[in-house]
Design a protein around this motif. Structure first.
Motif, PDB file in Angstrom:
ATOM      1  N   GLY A  11      47.728  27.439  43.159  1.00 17.46           N
ATOM      2  CA  GLY A  11      47.649  28.331  42.015  1.00 17.46           C
ATOM      3  C   GLY A  11      48.386  27.791  40.808  1.00 17.46           C
ATOM      4  N   THR A  12      48.617  28.674  39.850  1.00 14.06           N
ATOM      5  CA  THR A  12      49.265  28.289  38.599  1.00 14.06           C
ATOM      6  C   THR A  12      50.707  27.855  38.814  1.00 14.06           C
ATOM      7  OG1 THR A  12      47.852  29.844  37.391  1.00 14.06           O
ATOM      8  CG2 THR A  12      49.836  29.076  36.278  1.00 14.06           C
ATOM      9  N   THR A  13      51.400  28.529  39.735  1.00 13.83           N
ATOM     10  CA  THR A  13      52.832  28.286  39.878  1.00 13.83           C
ATOM     11  C   THR A  13      53.240  27.628  41.189  1.00 13.83           C
ATOM     12  OG1 THR A  13      53.179  30.515  40.782  1.00 13.83           O
ATOM     13  CG2 THR A  13      53.378  30.249  38.389  1.00 13.83           C
ATOM     14  N   ASN A  14      52.307  27.472  42.137  1.00 15.58           N
ATOM     15  CA  ASN A  14      52.736  26.961  43.439  1.00 15.58           C
ATOM     16  C   ASN A  14      51.586  26.272  44.166  1.00 15.58           C
ATOM     17  OD1 ASN A  14      54.524  26.450  45.496  1.00 15.58           O
ATOM     18  ND2 ASN A  14      54.744  28.567  46.163  1.00 15.58           N
ATOM     19  N   PHE A  15      51.951  25.398  45.079  1.00 16.38           N
ATOM     20  CA  PHE A  15      51.023  24.699  45.975  1.00 16.38           C
ATOM     21  C   PHE A  15      51.514  24.947  47.389  1.00 16.38           C
ATOM     22  CE2 PHE A  15      49.785  21.236  48.675  1.00 16.38           C
ATOM     23  CZ  PHE A  15      48.596  20.718  48.193  1.00 16.38           C
ATOM     24  N   ARG A  16      50.674  25.582  48.208  1.00 15.04           N
ATOM     25  CA  ARG A  16      51.040  25.843  49.604  1.00 15.04           C
ATOM     26  C   ARG A  16      49.916  25.351  50.506  1.00 15.04           C
ATOM     27  NH1 ARG A  16      51.923  32.063  49.807  1.00 15.04           N
ATOM     28  NH2 ARG A  16      50.032  31.950  48.535  1.00 15.04           N
ATOM     29  N   ALA A  17      50.286  24.808  51.652  1.00 11.03           N
ATOM     30  CA  ALA A  17      49.281  24.255  52.556  1.00 11.03           C
ATOM     31  C   ALA A  17      49.654  24.547  54.000  1.00 11.03           C
ATOM     32  CB  ALA A  17      49.143  22.746  52.343  1.00 11.03           C
ATOM     33  N   TRP A  18      48.609  24.747  54.820  1.00 11.82           N
ATOM     34  CA  TRP A  18      48.771  25.003  56.250  1.00 11.82           C
ATOM     35  C   TRP A  18      47.859  24.062  57.030  1.00 11.82           C
ATOM     36  CZ3 TRP A  18      48.393  28.571  52.436  1.00 11.82           C
ATOM     37  CH2 TRP A  18      49.403  29.551  52.342  1.00 11.82           C
ATOM     38  N   THR A 147      50.076  39.058  38.427  1.00 18.08           N
ATOM     39  CA  THR A 147      50.052  38.798  36.992  1.00 18.08           C
ATOM     40  C   THR A 147      48.847  39.459  36.357  1.00 18.08           C
ATOM     41  OG1 THR A 147      51.170  36.684  37.345  1.00 18.08           O
ATOM     42  CG2 THR A 147      50.038  36.989  35.239  1.00 18.08           C
ATOM     43  N   HIS A 148      47.700  39.280  36.981  1.00 13.68           N
ATOM     44  CA  HIS A 148      46.465  39.969  36.592  1.00 13.68           C
ATOM     45  C   HIS A 148      45.994  40.764  37.801  1.00 13.68           C
ATOM     46  CE1 HIS A 148      45.939  36.375  33.656  1.00 13.68           C
ATOM     47  NE2 HIS A 148      46.698  37.323  33.133  1.00 13.68           N
ATOM     48  N   SER A 149      46.375  42.031  37.858  1.00 12.11           N
ATOM     49  CA  SER A 149      46.062  42.865  39.015  1.00 12.11           C
ATOM     50  C   SER A 149      44.562  43.123  39.108  1.00 12.11           C
ATOM     51  CB  SER A 149      46.803  44.202  38.914  1.00 12.11           C
ATOM     52  OG  SER A 149      48.196  44.006  39.018  1.00 12.11           O
ATOM     53  N   LYS A 150      44.069  43.145  40.336  1.00  9.11           N
ATOM     54  CA  LYS A 150      42.648  43.388  40.590  1.00  9.11           C
ATOM     55  C   LYS A 150      42.474  44.634  41.448  1.00  9.11           C
ATOM     56  CE  LYS A 150      41.648  39.119  39.030  1.00  9.11           C
ATOM     57  NZ  LYS A 150      40.894  38.831  37.803  1.00  9.11           N
ATOM     58  N   TRP A 151      41.487  45.436  41.095  1.00  6.65           N
ATOM     59  CA  TRP A 151      40.963  46.479  41.968  1.00  6.65           C
ATOM     60  C   TRP A 151      39.537  46.095  42.294  1.00  6.65           C
ATOM     61  CZ3 TRP A 151      42.994  51.476  43.459  1.00  6.65           C
ATOM     62  CH2 TRP A 151      44.351  51.635  43.130  1.00  6.65           C
ATOM     63  N   THR A 163      37.799  45.020  38.933  1.00 10.54           N
ATOM     64  CA  THR A 163      38.323  45.282  37.597  1.00 10.54           C
ATOM     65  C   THR A 163      39.712  44.675  37.494  1.00 10.54           C
ATOM     66  OG1 THR A 163      37.165  47.415  37.634  1.00 10.54           O
ATOM     67  CG2 THR A 163      38.764  47.069  35.872  1.00 10.54           C
ATOM     68  N   THR A 164      39.982  43.996  36.375  1.00  7.87           N
ATOM     69  CA  THR A 164      41.255  43.306  36.184  1.00  7.87           C
ATOM     70  C   THR A 164      42.119  44.028  35.152  1.00  7.87           C
ATOM     71  OG1 THR A 164      40.165  41.191  36.638  1.00  7.87           O
ATOM     72  CG2 THR A 164      42.332  41.101  35.602  1.00  7.87           C
ATOM     73  N   SER A 165      43.415  44.125  35.437  1.00  5.49           N
ATOM     74  CA  SER A 165      44.405  44.654  34.497  1.00  5.49           C
ATOM     75  C   SER A 165      45.516  43.619  34.327  1.00  5.49           C
ATOM     76  CB  SER A 165      45.017  45.962  35.021  1.00  5.49           C
ATOM     77  OG  SER A 165      44.029  46.939  35.245  1.00  5.49           O
ATOM     78  N   MET A 166      45.972  43.430  33.091  1.00  6.94           N
ATOM     79  CA  MET A 166      46.993  42.410  32.805  1.00  6.94           C
ATOM     80  C   MET A 166      48.405  42.961  33.021  1.00  6.94           C
ATOM     81  SD  MET A 166      45.363  40.523  29.454  1.00  6.94           S
ATOM     82  CE  MET A 166      46.588  39.221  29.433  1.00  6.94           C
ATOM     83  N   THR A 167      48.616  43.678  34.094  1.00  8.03           N
ATOM     84  CA  THR A 167      49.858  44.405  34.315  1.00  8.03           C
ATOM     85  C   THR A 167      51.072  43.479  34.355  1.00  8.03           C
ATOM     86  OG1 THR A 167      48.547  45.957  35.614  1.00  8.03           O
ATOM     87  CG2 THR A 167      50.948  46.134  35.776  1.00  8.03           C
ATOM     88  N   GLY A 168      51.031  42.484  35.220  1.00  8.24           N
ATOM     89  CA  GLY A 168      52.174  41.594  35.362  1.00  8.24           C
ATOM     90  C   GLY A 168      52.431  40.761  34.123  1.00  8.24           C
ATOM     91  N   GLU A 169      51.370  40.300  33.479  1.00 10.25           N
ATOM     92  CA  GLU A 169      51.548  39.475  32.281  1.00 10.25           C
ATOM     93  C   GLU A 169      52.135  40.288  31.136  1.00 10.25           C
ATOM     94  OE1 GLU A 169      49.119  36.384  29.375  1.00 10.25           O
ATOM     95  OE2 GLU A 169      48.160  37.155  31.179  1.00 10.25           O
TER      96      GLU A 169
END
Length: 303
Positions: A11-18, A147-151, A163-169
């Motif tokens: 993602g934008t802030t992190n790289f995770r792998a399994w 950051t961008h909440s989804k329902w 539907t997206t809301s910019m709540t966290g941003e």
């Protein structure tokens, strides 16, 4: 699944792998805090990928890799399409994009709401189908805070709308660049009365813009102390988000699958209860991992 495979959330802030070695064997997290997209220049993505995963891909037959998240955005490593709704797990599996210059490396596409009022999603679609894999559900409403909440709504194993809301941003911008944020303490502390008061204000009259300024007024002449600013603002924004979603995703439509991080679990559980929702929490990392695994299984004919 014919052998080991690496599942990546980039993602934008992190790289995770399994590393997944087979059905019934819990995947092992092999990278937990790699560099996110925002910290890399476009030309640095291949090197960052290789540096993180070469220890598991250095043989004659590299371990396949499936990646989800902003890695497939136009500003990411390589663009993957955003499929128009409605979308199924099989649609995602059938549209993965091979990464140029790398053997057996794939990016999962995002999804979009088509039409005159488009909306877009990248990464959460994997979490949505992963949540369904974890719960065995075929129909549900989902809330994915961030950051961008989804329902979102899924019917008969098909994602039909979101539907997206910019709540966290908006919260981050207010705290970093507004007069209100300058007077806040650095630590919001546990949820308490200030968050609950923010929920009530955000659900009240006057609208979001008025309630944001009211927070400033309360700071000057009311009872809002420096330690209260962050939780009060969180309450206002989360309440505004949920109140706006109540028409298309009403509380009476059944259990909401709340897919998020531990950090956001408490605030959203409290807010959903405030608005009369019944919910079930699912860890976002677990949902991502299960979604990627199910896409892999679908591509290999296992689902």
């Amino acid at each position: 699944m014919g052998g080991p495979v690496i599942l990546v959330d980039w993602g934008t802030t992190n790289f995770r792998a399994w590393l997944a070695t087979g059905p019934g064997v819990p995947p092992e997290q092999i990278v937990s805090d790699g560099p996110g997209m925002a910290s890399l220049a476009p030309g640095e993505f291949p090197e960052a990928f290789s540096r993180a995963l070469d220890p598991w891909r250095s043989g004659s037959s590299p371990v396949p890799v499936y990646m989800a998240g902003m890695v497939g955005a136009a500003t990411g490593w390589q663009a993957a399409p955003q499929l128009p709704l409605p979308v199924t797990l099989a649609d995602l599996a059938g549209a993965v994009v091979p990464v140029d210059g790398f053997e057996e490396v794939w990016i999962v596409p995002g999804v979009r709401v088509p039409g005159e009022a488009p909306d877009v999603m990248r990464g959460e679609e994997v979490q949505i189908f992963g949540a369904f894999g974890l719960t065995g559900r075929r129909d549900a409403m989902l809330c994915l805070p961030g950051t961008h909440s989804k329902w979102a709504r899924v019917e008969d194993d098909t994602l039909i709308t979101f539907t997206t809301s910019m709540t966290g941003e908006v919260h981050a911008v207010m705290m970093a660049h507004s007069l209100l944020g300058r007077e806040a303490s650095g630590d919001s502390g546990p949820l308490g009365a200030a968050f609950d008061e923010g929920l009530a204000a955000g659900a009240g009259s006057g609208g979001l813009l008025h309630q944001l300024f009211a927070a400033r007024s309360r700071r000057l002449f009311g009872d809002l102390g420096p330690d209260d600013v962050r939780p009060f603002l969180s309450g206002v924004l989360i309440a505004s988000e949920i109140a706006a979603m109540a028409t298309d995703y009403p509380p009476g439509d059944g259990e909401v699958l709340l897919v998020g991080s531990q950090t956001l679990r408490g605030p959203y559980e409290r807010a959903l209860e405030h608005f009369g929702y019944v919910y079930r929490w699912i860890d976002a990392s677990d949902a991502t991992l299960r979604g990627l695994f199910d896409i892999l299984q679908c591509r290999s004919g296992g689902r």
